[in-house]
Enzyme design. Sequence first.
Site, mmCIF file in Angstrom:
data_model
loop_
_atom_site.group_PDB
_atom_site.id
_atom_site.type_symbol
_atom_site.label_atom_id
_atom_site.label_comp_id
_atom_site.label_asym_id
_atom_site.label_seq_id
_atom_site.Cartn_x
_atom_site.Cartn_y
_atom_site.Cartn_z
ATOM 1 N N PRO A 69 0.791 -1.241 0.000
ATOM 2 C CA PRO A 69 0.000 0.000 0.000
ATOM 3 C C PRO A 69 0.819 1.285 0.000
ATOM 4 O O PRO A 69 0.277 2.354 -0.129
ATOM 5 C CB PRO A 69 -0.828 -0.118 1.286
ATOM 6 C CG PRO A 69 0.033 -0.937 2.201
ATOM 7 C CD PRO A 69 0.768 -1.908 1.320
ATOM 8 N N GLY A 70 2.155 1.180 0.192
ATOM 9 C CA GLY A 70 2.950 2.399 0.003
ATOM 10 C C GLY A 70 3.890 2.775 1.136
ATOM 11 O O GLY A 70 4.500 3.840 1.084
ATOM 12 N N SER A 71 4.046 1.900 2.130
ATOM 13 C CA SER A 71 4.855 2.348 3.277
ATOM 14 C C SER A 71 6.345 2.463 2.928
ATOM 15 O O SER A 71 7.025 3.361 3.428
ATOM 16 C CB SER A 71 4.634 1.465 4.510
ATOM 17 O OG SER A 71 5.295 0.250 4.390
ATOM 18 N N ASP A 98 3.065 -1.180 -8.779
ATOM 19 C CA ASP A 98 2.339 -2.321 -8.198
ATOM 20 C C ASP A 98 1.213 -2.762 -9.128
ATOM 21 O O ASP A 98 0.715 -1.985 -9.941
ATOM 22 C CB ASP A 98 1.767 -1.995 -6.817
ATOM 23 C CG ASP A 98 1.591 -3.245 -5.959
ATOM 24 O OD1 ASP A 98 2.402 -3.447 -5.027
ATOM 25 O OD2 ASP A 98 0.668 -4.053 -6.237
ATOM 26 N N PHE A 116 5.435 -5.272 -12.784
ATOM 27 C CA PHE A 116 6.831 -4.841 -12.937
ATOM 28 C C PHE A 116 7.596 -5.740 -13.898
ATOM 29 O O PHE A 116 8.505 -5.275 -14.599
ATOM 30 C CB PHE A 116 7.557 -4.814 -11.577
ATOM 31 C CG PHE A 116 9.017 -4.502 -11.729
ATOM 32 C CD1 PHE A 116 9.447 -3.194 -11.925
ATOM 33 C CD2 PHE A 116 9.971 -5.521 -11.750
ATOM 34 C CE1 PHE A 116 10.789 -2.899 -12.128
ATOM 35 C CE2 PHE A 116 11.322 -5.241 -11.945
ATOM 36 C CZ PHE A 116 11.726 -3.929 -12.140
ATOM 37 N N ASP A 140 9.982 -5.403 -2.651
ATOM 38 C CA ASP A 140 9.285 -6.111 -1.573
ATOM 39 C C ASP A 140 8.151 -6.913 -2.217
ATOM 40 O O ASP A 140 7.199 -7.290 -1.561
ATOM 41 C CB ASP A 140 8.737 -5.068 -0.582
ATOM 42 C CG ASP A 140 8.393 -5.671 0.778
ATOM 43 O OD1 ASP A 140 8.926 -6.731 1.114
ATOM 44 O OD2 ASP A 140 7.576 -5.056 1.492
ATOM 45 N N LYS A 180 13.344 -8.883 -1.622
ATOM 46 C CA LYS A 180 12.751 -9.836 -0.665
ATOM 47 C C LYS A 180 12.661 -11.240 -1.283
ATOM 48 O O LYS A 180 12.347 -11.382 -2.459
ATOM 49 C CB LYS A 180 11.349 -9.387 -0.284
ATOM 50 C CG LYS A 180 10.727 -10.417 0.660
ATOM 51 C CD LYS A 180 9.445 -10.087 1.285
ATOM 52 C CE LYS A 180 8.279 -9.858 0.387
ATOM 53 N NZ LYS A 180 7.232 -9.249 1.211
HETATM 54 C C1 LIG Z 1 4.320 -7.157 0.738
HETATM 55 S S1 LIG Z 1 3.519 -6.126 -0.401
HETATM 56 C C2 LIG Z 1 4.567 -4.727 -0.459
HETATM 57 C C3 LIG Z 1 4.444 -3.812 0.732
HETATM 58 C C4 LIG Z 1 5.146 -2.495 0.502
HETATM 59 N N1 LIG Z 1 6.592 -2.664 0.507
HETATM 60 C C5 LIG Z 1 4.802 -1.498 1.576
HETATM 61 O O1 LIG Z 1 5.623 -1.287 2.461
HETATM 62 O O2 LIG Z 1 3.707 -0.900 1.521
HETATM 63 C C6 LIG Z 1 3.865 -6.919 -1.927
HETATM 64 C C7 LIG Z 1 3.277 -6.238 -3.127
HETATM 65 O O3 LIG Z 1 3.854 -6.795 -4.314
HETATM 66 C C8 LIG Z 1 2.907 -6.602 -5.338
HETATM 67 N N2 LIG Z 1 3.270 -7.405 -6.523
HETATM 68 C C9 LIG Z 1 3.278 -8.745 -6.649
HETATM 69 N N3 LIG Z 1 3.654 -9.098 -7.901
HETATM 70 C C10 LIG Z 1 3.887 -7.942 -8.583
HETATM 71 C C11 LIG Z 1 4.285 -7.635 -9.904
HETATM 72 N N4 LIG Z 1 4.541 -8.610 -10.800
HETATM 73 N N5 LIG Z 1 4.414 -6.339 -10.276
HETATM 74 C C12 LIG Z 1 4.163 -5.355 -9.373
HETATM 75 N N6 LIG Z 1 3.775 -5.588 -8.091
HETATM 76 C C13 LIG Z 1 3.634 -6.848 -7.696
HETATM 77 C C14 LIG Z 1 1.600 -7.021 -4.683
HETATM 78 O O4 LIG Z 1 0.494 -6.515 -5.387
HETATM 79 C C15 LIG Z 1 1.767 -6.413 -3.287
HETATM 80 O O5 LIG Z 1 1.115 -5.188 -3.191
#
Ligand SMILES: C[S@@+](CC[C@H](N)C(=O)[O-])C[C@H]1O[C@@H](n2cnc3c(N)ncnc32)[C@H](O)[C@@H]1O
Length: 230
Positions: A69-71, A98, A116, A140, A180
């Site tokens: 969500p953006g942190s 994302d 991505f 992440d 990650k």
């Molecule tokens: C653990 S969350 C990230 C949390 C973020 N670092 C924060 O602090 O708000 C993982 C994110 O990776 C995204 N994600 C997974 N596969 C992806 C892709 N192929 N391209 C872009 N985002 C992706 C998911 O939608 C999810 O929102």
Amino acid sequence: MLNKQISSNLQRRSKNTQEWITRQLSDPYVKAAKYHNFRCRSAFKLIQINEKYKIINPGNIVIDCGAAPGSWSQVAAVECNSNQKRNKMPIGTVIGIDLLNIFPIEGVTFLNQSDFTTSETQNKIINLLNGEKVDVVLSDMAPNASGIKSLDHEKLIEMAYNVLKFAVINSKVNSNCLIKFWAGGRLTEIENDMRRFYSNVKYIKPDASRSDSAEIYLLARFFKGIKKIV
Ligand SMILES: C[S@@+](CC[C@H](N)C(=O)[O-])C[C@H]1O[C@@H](n2cnc3c(N)ncnc32)[C@H](O)[C@@H]1O
């Protein structure tokens, strides 16, 4: 009174939900995230890594893969000063990507609903960079977990290779890359591949990462650069 109400509400939920709520209520990072207005507790993972290794600095260009969500983007915008809150400091850039939509954050450009790993998204990022190279690539990203550990590990490794390739092609010499992973058999393989391009590569499990989670980060510092073949 409040505790009584919480516990009676809890009893109406499934066991998994009960465990999740109980954990959230007792998690100091969840409380701290609320207090500091971070969108989730993950912010503290990046804060702790950056406190120790200073990977994001004022004026840096930062790519945040899997930003919702953006942190992490919130933290990056402060550290590289893309939000321009620190007078007289160089102003950085943060681009967050994302699959999901992300509510705007001051100083961050988001590519919402973007995968991505596709060349379409990566070309959009390169266009936004306007010929500049990147100082920090953060990932992440996590795929939807299937629950089959080996499959989930494999999927995250494939995504990580995509991040690494992007970083190698688009980064400045001495830049950093933080990715990650979920623990599994191919970690050493990608660690060794990262060592080919970065002078220093290490495993990191920040305190804010839950000890019962299989997640682990590889931090690659001091990108060596690549020679152009003409
Ligand atoms: C653990 S969350 C990230 C949390 C973020 N670092 C924060 O602090 O708000 C993982 C994110 O990776 C995204 N994600 C997974 N596969 C992806 C892709 N192929 N391209 C872009 N985002 C992706 C998911 O939608 C999810 O929102």
